[in-house]
Design a protein around this motif. Structure first.
Motif, PDB file in Angstrom:
ATOM      1  N   LEU A   1       0.826  -1.203   0.000  1.00  0.00           N
ATOM      2  CA  LEU A   1       0.000   0.000   0.000  1.00  0.00           C
ATOM      3  C   LEU A   1       0.862   1.256   0.000  1.00  0.00           C
ATOM      4  O   LEU A   1       0.428   2.316  -0.449  1.00  0.00           O
ATOM      5  CB  LEU A   1      -0.946  -0.009   1.201  1.00  0.00           C
ATOM      6  CG  LEU A   1      -1.925  -1.198   1.260  1.00  0.00           C
ATOM      7  CD1 LEU A   1      -2.797  -1.103   2.503  1.00  0.00           C
ATOM      8  CD2 LEU A   1      -2.781  -1.259  -0.003  1.00  0.00           C
ATOM      9  N   VAL A   2       2.089   1.133   0.503  1.00  0.00           N
ATOM     10  CA  VAL A   2       3.026   2.257   0.445  1.00  0.00           C
ATOM     11  C   VAL A   2       3.328   2.612  -1.005  1.00  0.00           C
ATOM     12  O   VAL A   2       3.457   3.796  -1.360  1.00  0.00           O
ATOM     13  CB  VAL A   2       4.323   1.917   1.205  1.00  0.00           C
ATOM     14  CG1 VAL A   2       5.351   3.032   1.061  1.00  0.00           C
ATOM     15  CG2 VAL A   2       4.024   1.649   2.677  1.00  0.00           C
ATOM     16  N   ALA A   3       3.425   1.593  -1.876  1.00  0.00           N
ATOM     17  CA  ALA A   3       3.659   1.849  -3.297  1.00  0.00           C
ATOM     18  C   ALA A   3       2.483   2.596  -3.913  1.00  0.00           C
ATOM     19  O   ALA A   3       2.668   3.502  -4.736  1.00  0.00           O
ATOM     20  CB  ALA A   3       3.898   0.535  -4.035  1.00  0.00           C
ATOM     21  N   ALA A   4       1.264   2.217  -3.524  1.00  0.00           N
ATOM     22  CA  ALA A   4       0.080   2.912  -4.040  1.00  0.00           C
ATOM     23  C   ALA A   4       0.091   4.382  -3.642  1.00  0.00           C
ATOM     24  O   ALA A   4      -0.168   5.276  -4.465  1.00  0.00           O
ATOM     25  CB  ALA A   4      -1.188   2.233  -3.528  1.00  0.00           C
ATOM     26  N   VAL A   5       0.418   4.653  -2.382  1.00  0.00           N
ATOM     27  CA  VAL A   5       0.479   6.036  -1.909  1.00  0.00           C
ATOM     28  C   VAL A   5       1.572   6.815  -2.643  1.00  0.00           C
ATOM     29  O   VAL A   5       1.376   7.966  -3.053  1.00  0.00           O
ATOM     30  CB  VAL A   5       0.716   6.074  -0.384  1.00  0.00           C
ATOM     31  CG1 VAL A   5       0.948   7.500   0.098  1.00  0.00           C
ATOM     32  CG2 VAL A   5      -0.472   5.456   0.351  1.00  0.00           C
ATOM     33  N   ALA A   6       2.731   6.169  -2.823  1.00  0.00           N
ATOM     34  CA  ALA A   6       3.846   6.840  -3.505  1.00  0.00           C
ATOM     35  C   ALA A   6       3.476   7.201  -4.938  1.00  0.00           C
ATOM     36  O   ALA A   6       3.788   8.301  -5.416  1.00  0.00           O
ATOM     37  CB  ALA A   6       5.078   5.948  -3.470  1.00  0.00           C
TER      38      ALA A   6
END
Length: 417
Positions: free
Chosen positions: A376-381
């Protein structure tokens, strides 16, 4: 002066087109060589150990000594390669890869074998990012996203078939596996990507890589492997410990992740022509997160294989989006941007066992839920890219969007949503 006959002009154009197609094909095949050479040793560890008089665990270090320098050197290899010239750099790297592979094939002891595996990793750091950067100059802008998807499919093919080729070689003589890799590197050296040296004032600079955009892409790349592509070891442990699968059946269950990337890479690239790469990548990260988390809840080999294959499909979409966005982030130093982001990607793979095994020993479901959540960190980034500080302007290369009147800032955000 006599006019050049039209038939000669047509022949020259056809020859030029044929050379360009051969170079593009060589780029795609070269994309598979790195994962293939890195993973080909995995099924032959006992045979290599027996030949060299050491344990299989000692030979397993060859995986580490390949991928650690491969990831670390990529922090600088792309920019150095752009300065030295993509063509000369990739050509030299292929020749080094060939020599290192041949020495691995005939290594007299484990010390020489491990040293040459490390040299293979260093050489690969100078091929993968520069091949993708060169591809961007060889294909029309309208076909770039699809070409990136095909490149990603070839990377997945190398990763998927490395165990098969290594296993076939181990059944006869493991040394033939390295001879085959060396032969492939030799053939690819005949068709390196274009790109002359850029010395002096034309040299690509490091500073544009220190941008908010590259930081976000690097973050996304790190967690894409930390919580997704770097998890086969965890899935294998779960399959053997909790589903009681034999090792050969575990290998079949794991195969779907790479095959999904192989089959769908070009499809995802085509999708990026019609939709925002930023939003597609973010959606893929969320979908992959859900399927990774579900692996720890499976109670059947078939369900596990289905969830892991679906995770591979989502991970492939995320990988294509990240690579496509990275190509466009710093037009004046594509190779540097791609290699820097790739360094973080493979760092995520190296960190995965260290990070997730303690969670696994608490409870497997917790480990997979935590790994999936990290995506989910990748989605936010990716979603934050719109507001990121764009890369600074630089001297464009022929074929860059900026050379046709678009600034790097417009190029970087035009299709990102």
């Amino acid at each position: 002066m006599d006019a050049v006959p039209q038939s000669v002009e047509v022949t020259d154009a056809r020859e030029g087109s044929l050379r360009r197609r051969i170079r593009i094909a060589a780029v795609y095949i070269g994309a598979a060589l790195g994962p293939l050479g890195g993973g080909v040793v995995a099924p032959m560890l006992p045979q290599v150990g027996q030949s060299l008089g050491v344990s299989a665990n000692a030979v397993a270090l060859s995986l580490t000594v390949y991928f650690v320098p491969f990831a670390a050197v990529q922090l600088v290899s792309g920019t150095l390669g752009e300065r030295w010239g993509r063509r000369n750099t990739v050509l030299a790297a292929y020749l080094v890869y060939l020599i290192a592979s041949l020495i691995c094939a005939f290594a007299p002891d484990i010390t020489v074998f491990l040293a040459m595996r490390g040299l293979q990793g260093v050489a690969n750091a100078f091929t993968s990012p520069l091949l993708l950067a060169g591809l961007a100059d060889m294909v029309p802008v309208a076909r770039l996203s699809r070409s990136v998807g095909i490149f990603a499919s070839c990377q997945a093919a190398g990763q998927s078939f490395a165990p098969l080729i290594g296993g076939v070689a181990a059944a006869t003589s493991w040394r033939w596996g390295f001879v085959a890799v060396a032969a492939a590197a030799g053939l690819l050296a005949l068709a390196p990507p274009p790109g002359a040296a850029r010395p002096g004032a034309a040299a690509p600079r490091w500073r544009p890589l220190l941008s908010g955009r590259l930081a976000l892409l690097s973050t996304g790349a790190l967690v894409s492997y930390l919580g997704g592509s770097g998890l086969p070891f965890l899935v294998a442990l779960y399959a053997e410990d909790h589903l009681r699968l034999r090792s050969d059946l575990t290998g079949l269950a794991l195969l779907g992740f790479g095959l999904a990337g192989l089959l769908l890479g070009a499809v995802w690239g085509t999708l990026l022509d019609r939709a925002s790469a930023r939003w597609c990548g973010a959606a893929a990260a969320v979908v992959t997160a859900a399927f990774v988390a579900s692996v720890g809840l499976t109670d059947s080999p078939w369900v596990l294989a289905a969830c892991w294959t679906a995770a591979g499909a989502g991970s492939s979409m995320l990988n294509v989006a990240l690579q496509y966005l990275t190509i466009r982030a710093v037009p004046a130093n594509r190779g540097g941007a791609l290699s820097a982001v790739s360094a973080f990607r493979f760092s995520g793979a190296a960190l995965a066992p260290v990070v997730w095994l303690p969670f696994y020993h608490v409870h497997p479901a917790v480990a997979f839920a935590a790994a999936g959540s990290s995506l989910l960190v990748a989605a936010v980034a990716l979603l934050a890219l719109r507001g990121a500080v764009p890369a600074g302007p630089g001297r464009p290369r022929p074929g860059d969007e900026s050379a046709r009147g678009e600034t790097p800032e417009v190029t970087a955000t035009k299709k990102d949503g």
